[in-house]
Write an enzyme that holds these catalytic residues in place. Structure first.
Site, PDB file in Angstrom:
ATOM      1  CG  HIS A 150     -13.839  -0.610  -0.388  1.00 35.54           C
ATOM      2  ND1 HIS A 150     -12.486  -0.471  -0.170  1.00 35.54           N
ATOM      3  CD2 HIS A 150     -13.957  -1.516  -1.394  1.00 35.54           C
ATOM      4  CE1 HIS A 150     -11.820  -1.238  -1.011  1.00 35.54           C
ATOM      5  NE2 HIS A 150     -12.685  -1.891  -1.764  1.00 35.54           N
TER       6      HIS A 150
HETATM    7  C1  T46 Z   1     -10.074  -5.348  -2.468  1.00 36.48           C
HETATM    8  C2  T46 Z   1      -8.667  -5.230  -2.004  1.00 36.48           C
HETATM    9  C3  T46 Z   1      -7.909  -6.517  -1.978  1.00 36.48           C
HETATM   10  C4  T46 Z   1      -5.657   2.497  -7.933  1.00 36.48           C
HETATM   11  O1  T46 Z   1      -5.220   3.600  -8.345  1.00 36.48           O
HETATM   12  N1  T46 Z   1      -5.921   1.498  -8.823  1.00 36.48           N
HETATM   13  C5  T46 Z   1      -6.383   0.292  -8.431  1.00 36.48           C
HETATM   14  O2  T46 Z   1      -6.594  -0.609  -9.281  1.00 36.48           O
HETATM   15  C6  T46 Z   1      -6.625   0.075  -7.032  1.00 36.48           C
HETATM   16  C7  T46 Z   1      -7.163  -1.274  -6.533  1.00 36.48           C
HETATM   17  C8  T46 Z   1      -6.375   1.078  -6.160  1.00 36.48           C
HETATM   18  N2  T46 Z   1      -5.890   2.271  -6.595  1.00 36.48           N
HETATM   19  C9  T46 Z   1      -5.613   3.348  -5.625  1.00 36.48           C
HETATM   20  C10 T46 Z   1      -6.876   3.979  -5.067  1.00 36.48           C
HETATM   21  C11 T46 Z   1      -6.488   4.362  -3.665  1.00 36.48           C
HETATM   22  O3  T46 Z   1      -5.912   5.649  -3.684  1.00 36.48           O
HETATM   23  O4  T46 Z   1      -4.916   2.809  -4.516  1.00 36.48           O
HETATM   24  C12 T46 Z   1      -5.405   3.353  -3.294  1.00 36.48           C
HETATM   25  C13 T46 Z   1      -5.924   2.245  -2.394  1.00 36.48           C
HETATM   26  O5  T46 Z   1      -6.980   1.586  -3.076  1.00 36.48           O
HETATM   27  P1  T46 Z   1      -8.110   0.744  -2.335  1.00 36.48           P
HETATM   28  O6  T46 Z   1      -8.801   1.546  -1.309  1.00 36.48           O
HETATM   29  O7  T46 Z   1      -8.938   0.142  -3.422  1.00 36.48           O
HETATM   30  O8  T46 Z   1      -7.211  -0.393  -1.623  1.00 36.48           O
HETATM   31  P2  T46 Z   1      -7.651  -1.655  -0.792  1.00 36.48           P
HETATM   32  O9  T46 Z   1      -6.486  -2.559  -0.779  1.00 36.48           O
HETATM   33  O10 T46 Z   1      -8.214  -1.246   0.501  1.00 36.48           O
HETATM   34  O11 T46 Z   1      -8.813  -2.378  -1.628  1.00 36.48           O
HETATM   35  C14 T46 Z   1      -8.536  -3.010  -2.868  1.00 36.48           C
HETATM   36  C15 T46 Z   1      -9.858  -3.203  -3.622  1.00 36.48           C
HETATM   37  O12 T46 Z   1     -10.490  -1.969  -3.861  1.00 36.48           O
HETATM   38  C16 T46 Z   1     -10.750  -4.092  -2.839  1.00 36.48           C
HETATM   39  O13 T46 Z   1     -11.988  -4.278  -3.502  1.00 36.48           O
HETATM   40  O14 T46 Z   1     -10.685  -6.397  -2.397  1.00 36.48           O
HETATM   41  O15 T46 Z   1      -7.912  -4.257  -2.703  1.00 36.48           O
END
Ligand code: T46
Length: 141
Positions: free
Chosen positions: A57
């Site tokens: 993303h």
């Molecule tokens: C990046 C990588 C390293 C939350 O509720 N709070 C938060 O602060 C975060 C980051 C996520 N979430 C929830 C939202 C989704 O339901 O956790 C789930 C997975 O989140 P996300 O799609 O953001 O996870 P990653 O690991 O694919 O991505 C995140 C960051 O968004 C991204 O920018 O660099 O971690």
């Protein structure tokens, strides 16, 4: 770390104090090494080296710096025009993820731990999770 060729990125290097057999200590200061006020810090562990993929993303306004504080992984970046893969393996070298930079993390080593400093709280509305939408927006600016 290779030189970064994509836009909306860059590296930050933290001071690393090595205490011999007592380990190493790295320090990140907001508005110093980290180029923004930090509102949120999160970390990711328990990754599967064979199958885990994270990211896929871009963010509309969020600024982040990502670190690999243990082990290694590959960080794939795409600014809409240029793509680059970086091997993350230095615990004191972070990569800036500015808005409108598509990022994907994969090929995690055993015991890999990611740590991220972010400029704002979590907001799902800030995410662009559709790659075609990202390309359209990235190329119109
Ligand atoms: C990046 C990588 C390293 C939350 O509720 N709070 C938060 O602060 C975060 C980051 C996520 N979430 C929830 C939202 C989704 O339901 O956790 C789930 C997975 O989140 P996300 O799609 O953001 O996870 P990653 O690991 O694919 O991505 C995140 C960051 O968004 C991204 O920018 O660099 O971690």
């Amino acid at each position: 770390m290779d030189d970064i060729i994509v836009k909306k990125s860059g590296t930050v290097t933290l001071k690393r104090i090595v205490d011999g057999r007592d380990g190493a200590l790295c320090i990140m200061n907001a508005l110093q090494e980290i180029p923004f006020e930090i509102k949120r810090v999160y970390y990711i562990n328990n990754l599967d080296p064979y199958s885990s993929i994270r990211g896929k993303h871009a963010h509309r306004k969020l600024r982040q710096v990502i670190f690999c504080i243990n082990g290694s992984f590959t960080l794939s970046l795409d600014d809409g025009f240029t793509k680059q893969e970086l091997l993350m393996r230095e615990d004191n070298v972070g990569v800036i993820l500015d808005p409108m930079l598509w990022h994907t993390m994969h090929d995690f080593s055993n015991g890999c731990v990611l740590l991220v400093a972010a400029s704002d709280y979590y907001q799902e509305a800030d995410y662009i999770r559709n790659y075609d939408e990202f390309l359209t927006l990235a190329r119109e600016k």
